[in-house]
Scaffold this motif. Structure first.
Motif, PDB file in Angstrom:
ATOM      1  N   GLU A 298     -31.333   4.238 -32.784  1.00  0.00           N
ATOM      2  CA  GLU A 298     -30.363   4.776 -31.876  1.00  0.00           C
ATOM      3  C   GLU A 298     -30.312   3.479 -30.661  1.00  0.00           C
ATOM      4  O   GLU A 298     -31.374   3.315 -30.091  1.00  0.00           O
ATOM      5  N   PHE A 299     -29.094   3.147 -30.306  1.00  0.00           N
ATOM      6  CA  PHE A 299     -29.038   2.080 -29.082  1.00  0.00           C
ATOM      7  C   PHE A 299     -27.578   2.219 -28.653  1.00  0.00           C
ATOM      8  O   PHE A 299     -26.582   2.345 -29.436  1.00  0.00           O
ATOM      9  N   THR A 300     -27.308   2.277 -27.277  1.00  0.00           N
ATOM     10  CA  THR A 300     -25.900   2.290 -27.126  1.00  0.00           C
ATOM     11  C   THR A 300     -24.914   1.029 -27.263  1.00  0.00           C
ATOM     12  O   THR A 300     -25.723  -0.218 -27.291  1.00  0.00           O
ATOM     13  N   ASN A 301     -23.987   1.107 -27.596  1.00  0.00           N
ATOM     14  CA  ASN A 301     -22.782  -0.008 -27.939  1.00  0.00           C
ATOM     15  C   ASN A 301     -22.790  -0.812 -26.602  1.00  0.00           C
ATOM     16  O   ASN A 301     -22.326  -0.489 -25.988  1.00  0.00           O
ATOM     17  N   PRO A 302     -23.255  -2.161 -26.812  1.00  0.00           N
ATOM     18  CA  PRO A 302     -23.093  -3.214 -25.719  1.00  0.00           C
ATOM     19  C   PRO A 302     -21.780  -3.476 -25.477  1.00  0.00           C
ATOM     20  O   PRO A 302     -21.607  -3.768 -24.312  1.00  0.00           O
ATOM     21  N   ASP A 303     -20.682  -3.057 -26.144  1.00  0.00           N
ATOM     22  CA  ASP A 303     -19.400  -3.218 -25.686  1.00  0.00           C
ATOM     23  C   ASP A 303     -18.756  -1.880 -25.268  1.00  0.00           C
ATOM     24  O   ASP A 303     -17.406  -1.939 -24.961  1.00  0.00           O
ATOM     25  N   ASP A 304     -19.231  -0.801 -25.407  1.00  0.00           N
ATOM     26  CA  ASP A 304     -18.583   0.527 -25.227  1.00  0.00           C
ATOM     27  C   ASP A 304     -19.724   1.651 -24.996  1.00  0.00           C
ATOM     28  O   ASP A 304     -20.263   2.185 -25.689  1.00  0.00           O
ATOM     29  N   GLU A 305     -20.018   1.621 -23.635  1.00  0.00           N
ATOM     30  CA  GLU A 305     -21.165   2.606 -23.230  1.00  0.00           C
ATOM     31  C   GLU A 305     -20.922   4.253 -23.555  1.00  0.00           C
ATOM     32  O   GLU A 305     -21.807   4.841 -23.367  1.00  0.00           O
ATOM     33  N   THR A 306     -19.642   4.381 -24.118  1.00  0.00           N
ATOM     34  CA  THR A 306     -19.435   5.727 -24.415  1.00  0.00           C
ATOM     35  C   THR A 306     -19.846   6.023 -26.060  1.00  0.00           C
ATOM     36  O   THR A 306     -19.712   7.037 -26.509  1.00  0.00           O
TER      37      THR A 306
ATOM     38  N   VAL B 107     -20.913  -7.323 -38.650  1.00  0.00           N
ATOM     39  CA  VAL B 107     -20.050  -7.816 -37.299  1.00  0.00           C
ATOM     40  C   VAL B 107     -18.725  -7.048 -37.213  1.00  0.00           C
ATOM     41  O   VAL B 107     -18.184  -6.979 -36.330  1.00  0.00           O
ATOM     42  N   ALA B 108     -18.084  -7.199 -38.364  1.00  0.00           N
ATOM     43  CA  ALA B 108     -16.720  -6.587 -38.503  1.00  0.00           C
ATOM     44  C   ALA B 108     -16.403  -4.935 -37.906  1.00  0.00           C
ATOM     45  O   ALA B 108     -15.664  -4.520 -37.369  1.00  0.00           O
ATOM     46  N   LEU B 109     -17.709  -4.364 -38.391  1.00  0.00           N
ATOM     47  CA  LEU B 109     -17.632  -2.944 -38.083  1.00  0.00           C
ATOM     48  C   LEU B 109     -18.119  -2.733 -36.402  1.00  0.00           C
ATOM     49  O   LEU B 109     -17.834  -1.648 -36.238  1.00  0.00           O
ATOM     50  N   MET B 110     -19.179  -3.561 -36.128  1.00  0.00           N
ATOM     51  CA  MET B 110     -19.698  -3.212 -34.828  1.00  0.00           C
ATOM     52  C   MET B 110     -19.669  -4.368 -33.652  1.00  0.00           C
ATOM     53  O   MET B 110     -20.265  -4.126 -32.732  1.00  0.00           O
ATOM     54  N   GLY B 111     -19.023  -5.541 -33.946  1.00  0.00           N
ATOM     55  CA  GLY B 111     -19.135  -6.406 -32.967  1.00  0.00           C
ATOM     56  C   GLY B 111     -20.233  -7.283 -33.106  1.00  0.00           C
ATOM     57  O   GLY B 111     -21.469  -6.937 -33.548  1.00  0.00           O
ATOM     58  N   ALA B 112     -20.219  -8.577 -32.610  1.00  0.00           N
ATOM     59  CA  ALA B 112     -21.270  -9.750 -32.530  1.00  0.00           C
ATOM     60  C   ALA B 112     -22.451  -8.933 -31.887  1.00  0.00           C
ATOM     61  O   ALA B 112     -23.809  -9.104 -32.205  1.00  0.00           O
TER      62      ALA B 112
END
Length: 256
Positions: free
Chosen positions: A14-22, A222-227
């Motif tokens: 598990e890790f925080t989305n680097p583009d969305d901290e929520t 990448v399309a699902l979760m960003g680069a």
């Protein structure tokens, strides 16, 4: 070879989305480092025994939302009779239909999906078609030098990767959205999954890829979760692979 049973041990990170901290990504390391690879046209017997050339295209594709259908509609306008076997049928009678009548009797809003023609998805070119069998929308992407996630319905290009969302409340009263990235296993099809005669994700016949899923399916991830999200996923997968353990590897994979 037989399909391995669901419920085997898996490893997650598990890790925080680097583009969305929520958001917090929960990734299935066991699946993402497996050697699964699509074998459509290369030994795939189809999900139903009486439709061996359909792959998983027999049922048609349910659209995820309006944006999904809109993107596919744009791609359909670029199809030609040379690429799409059912071009005339699609132009004359349309290529979208509502889900079966059962949803109406349950009082639910019927899903919109690709039409079924001759017992399979209208975009499925059958064996013997000059442009090649398989999805016409896939052929379009290849011809135009694009990845097929730009032309195919969401469920088609994502399969067999599954993204799910879940709201999680912490004990301190705060909450976050859990975004899981994992295997679209047989149970992902709902109760109907039990009726499939064959399914690939846990079948040893489909676990002979030269590269792991997280490498071979990079464009989809990448399309699902960003680069940036993908780069973190890659790091966790590489670290997991470096341990070379056997207890938490996918049981459908060949011995390493």
């Amino acid at each position: 070879m037989p399909e391995v049973m669901m419920g085997f041990p898996r490893a997650y990170a598990e890790f925080t989305n680097p583009d969305d901290e929520t958001e917090v990504y929960r990734i299935d390391l066991t699946w993402l480092t497996s050697r699964w690879e699509c074998i459509f046209g290369n030994g795939c017997p189809g999900i139903y025994a009486d439709r061996p050339h359909d792959g998983c295209c027999t049922l048609g594709a349910h659209f995820a939302d309006e944006d999904d259908e809109k993107r596919v509609r744009k791609a359909v306008k670029q199809l030609t009779p040379e690429l799409w076997q059912y071009y005339k049928e699609g132009k004359k009678r349309g290529w979208v239909e509502l889900e079966d009548e059962e949803t109406l009797t349950r009082g639910e809003e019927p899903d919109r999906k690709t039409r079924r023609v001759d017992d399979a998805c209208i975009f499925l070119n059958r064996p013997g078609f000059p442009a090649g069998e398989g999805c016409a929308l896939h052929h379009l992407a290849v011809k135009q030098g694009r990845h097929f996630h730009e032309t195919k319905p969401d469920v088609c290009w994502q399969l067999p990767i599954r993204r799910q969302f879940r709201e999680v409340e912490r004990t301190d009263g705060t909450s976050y959205t859990e975004v899981s990235i994992g295997e679209y296993s047989r149970d992902g099809w709902g109760p109907g999954g039990h009726d499939l005669d064959w399914y690939c994700t846990a079948n040893t016949d489909a676990h002979h890829g030269k590269e792991p899923v997280y490498v071979n399916n990079k464009p989809e991830l990448v399309a699902l979760m960003g680069a940036r999200g993908y780069e973190l996923l890659k790091q966790y997968c590489e670290e997991f692979e470096s341990r070379r353990g056997t207890l938490l590897r996918h049981p459908a994979d060949p011995p390493r």
